[in-house]
Enzyme design. Structure first.
Site, PDB file in Angstrom:
ATOM      1  N   ARG A  63      40.420  11.612 -23.485  1.00 38.24           N
ATOM      2  CA  ARG A  63      39.293  11.046 -24.243  1.00 38.24           C
ATOM      3  C   ARG A  63      38.365  12.098 -24.818  1.00 38.24           C
ATOM      4  NH1 ARG A  63      41.023   7.257 -21.108  1.00 38.24           N
ATOM      5  NH2 ARG A  63      41.284   9.007 -19.720  1.00 38.24           N
ATOM      6  N   THR A  64      37.956  13.056 -24.002  1.00 30.51           N
ATOM      7  CA  THR A  64      36.955  14.002 -24.486  1.00 30.51           C
ATOM      8  C   THR A  64      37.540  14.830 -25.622  1.00 30.51           C
ATOM      9  OG1 THR A  64      36.065  14.058 -22.256  1.00 30.51           O
ATOM     10  CG2 THR A  64      35.282  15.744 -23.764  1.00 30.51           C
ATOM     11  N   LYS A  92      47.799  38.236 -21.946  1.00 24.69           N
ATOM     12  CA  LYS A  92      47.960  39.697 -22.055  1.00 24.69           C
ATOM     13  C   LYS A  92      46.838  40.424 -21.325  1.00 24.69           C
ATOM     14  CE  LYS A  92      49.646  39.327 -26.818  1.00 24.69           C
ATOM     15  NZ  LYS A  92      49.213  39.641 -28.170  1.00 24.69           N
ATOM     16  N   ARG A 113      36.261  23.060 -22.471  1.00 24.02           N
ATOM     17  CA  ARG A 113      36.390  22.430 -21.155  1.00 24.02           C
ATOM     18  C   ARG A 113      37.210  23.351 -20.282  1.00 24.02           C
ATOM     19  NH1 ARG A 113      38.485  16.527 -19.386  1.00 24.02           N
ATOM     20  NH2 ARG A 113      36.409  16.090 -20.117  1.00 24.02           N
ATOM     21  N   HIS A 146      28.989  17.571 -17.104  1.00 24.99           N
ATOM     22  CA  HIS A 146      29.705  17.009 -18.255  1.00 24.99           C
ATOM     23  C   HIS A 146      28.627  16.370 -19.145  1.00 24.99           C
ATOM     24  CE1 HIS A 146      32.796  15.515 -20.707  1.00 24.99           C
ATOM     25  NE2 HIS A 146      33.557  14.889 -19.831  1.00 24.99           N
TER      26      HIS A 146
HETATM   27  N1  ASP Z   1      37.002  12.078 -17.721  1.00 33.42           N
HETATM   28  C1  ASP Z   1      35.956  12.375 -16.790  1.00 33.42           C
HETATM   29  C2  ASP Z   1      35.842  13.882 -16.571  1.00 33.42           C
HETATM   30  O1  ASP Z   1      36.430  14.635 -17.307  1.00 33.42           O
HETATM   31  C3  ASP Z   1      36.084  11.624 -15.526  1.00 33.42           C
HETATM   32  C4  ASP Z   1      37.262  11.936 -14.675  1.00 33.42           C
HETATM   33  O2  ASP Z   1      38.122  12.753 -15.011  1.00 33.42           O
HETATM   34  O3  ASP Z   1      37.329  11.326 -13.604  1.00 33.42           O
HETATM   35  O4  ASP Z   1      35.127  14.296 -15.685  1.00 33.42           O
END
Ligand code: ASP
Length: 329
Positions: A63-64, A92, A113, A146
């Protein structure tokens, strides 16, 4: 729309106050509304067509990643991505910070991320020290923060309570692995900006909310309660935010030691929930919410997921200072 403070990096909850939160929620609604027509969508797409973004997602994401990618497309930004560090020069021996600096030579925005905590913050510090800094957005840093998820959750709550005065004065339950759930941690921090909110943390003792969050809530006189038993508190909740066990952070199988099935919602539990309550989950879910619950009007998690795309478009729009142009579409 009132224009509040500007935004450059988005790293953690500390950057947000009530006026920025309200401003971002309003902007989200404006973008969502404008995008409903073909003309609106095409006009939005022209606004940042001269910009490029790097999506550096080395921790798994559905999703993100997709919502940031789509948010960029909505505003006309072209994206490149790295999802597997073994395909980059990190293999490397290049340091992550050197890689980030390299990305900044080619793009105007970096969304990142990582499984480790604190990398987005360190990258933002690096940017602040170089000649051509680009904004860094933290799209999830380990089990810590987050922030953009918290913003879309705030939007979903505000929207869900639109006819009931918004988030102020609501009782909000957070359930699951609260110790290592970064979404719950980030959202809990933001709740201090709303009036008379009560938080109810529902979790097995070993996975209860961290002391750092409780300290922050105490300092801002936010009322909260901790419990192990969902049924005791379910009838008083205006919203329930359900999360999964974050077992990717296990160091010695500690999640296997608890019966997590008690922290789930099915048709029986729904009977105890207020008729106008809202049920959220950052997703992915496992067994915490039974699929039969999806058709209940209180189930808000699929809308919450879509809200992520609109809120992320609003965040990017604010970073690039195009709020007025959006209003004029
Ligand atoms: N998608 C959310 C996160 O990246 C929640 C999860 O993974 O549980 O933290």
């Amino acid at each position: 729309m009132q224009n509040t403070d500007t935004l450059f990096h988005v790293i953690d909850h500390k950057q947000f106050n009530r006026s920025i939160l309200d401003n971002l929620c309003n902007l989200t609604t404006v973008i969502r509304t404008k995008a409903k027509s073909r003309e609106g969508l095409l006009a939005l797409r022209s606004l940042l067509a001269d910009k490029r973004a790097m999506l550096y997602f080395t921790q798994p994401s559905t999703r993100t990643f997709l919502s940031f990618n789509t948010a960029c497309q909505i505003l006309g930004i072209q994206t490149s991505e790295i999802r597997d560090p073994s395909t980059s020069s990190e293999i490397k021996g290049e340091s992550l910070l050197d890689s980030i600096r390299t990305f900044s030579s080619y793009v105007d925005l970096i969304v990142m991320r990582t499984l480790e905590e604190g990398i987005a913050a360190t990258s933002a510090n690096l940017m602040n020290s170089i000649e051509r800094p680009v904004p860094i957005i933290n799209a999830g840093s380990g089990k810590d923060q987050h922030p953009t998820q918290a913003l879309l959750d705030v939007y979903t709550l505000e929207h869900g309570f639109e006819k009931r005065g918004g988030i102020d004065k609501k009782v909000i339950g957070m359930m699951g692995d609260l110790k290592r759930g970064r979404t719950v941690r980030s959202l809990s921090y933001l709740m201090k900006h709303y009036h008379n909110v009560k938080l109810v943390f529902i979790a097995p003792p070993a996975f209860q909310i961290g002391e750092d969050i409780k300290k922050e809530l105490d300092a801002h006189e936010v009322e909260y309660l901790e419990t192990e038993t969902l049924e005791d508190v379910l009838p008083e909740l205006d919203a329930l935010y359900v999360t999964r066990m974050q077992d990717e952070h296990d160091t010695h199988n500690e999640s296997k030691a608890v019966d997590f099935s008690r922290y789930s919602i099915g048709i029986e539990e729904l009977k105890l929930l207020k008729q106008d309550a809202i049920l959220m989950h950052p997703l992915p879910r496992r067994d915490e919410i039974h699929p039969d619950v999806d058709k209940d009007p209180r189930a808000m998690y699929w809308r919450q997921e879509r809200n992520g795309m609109w809120m992320r478009a609003a965040i990017i729009a604010k970073i690039f200072g195009i709020e007025a142009s959006i209003q004029n579409i």
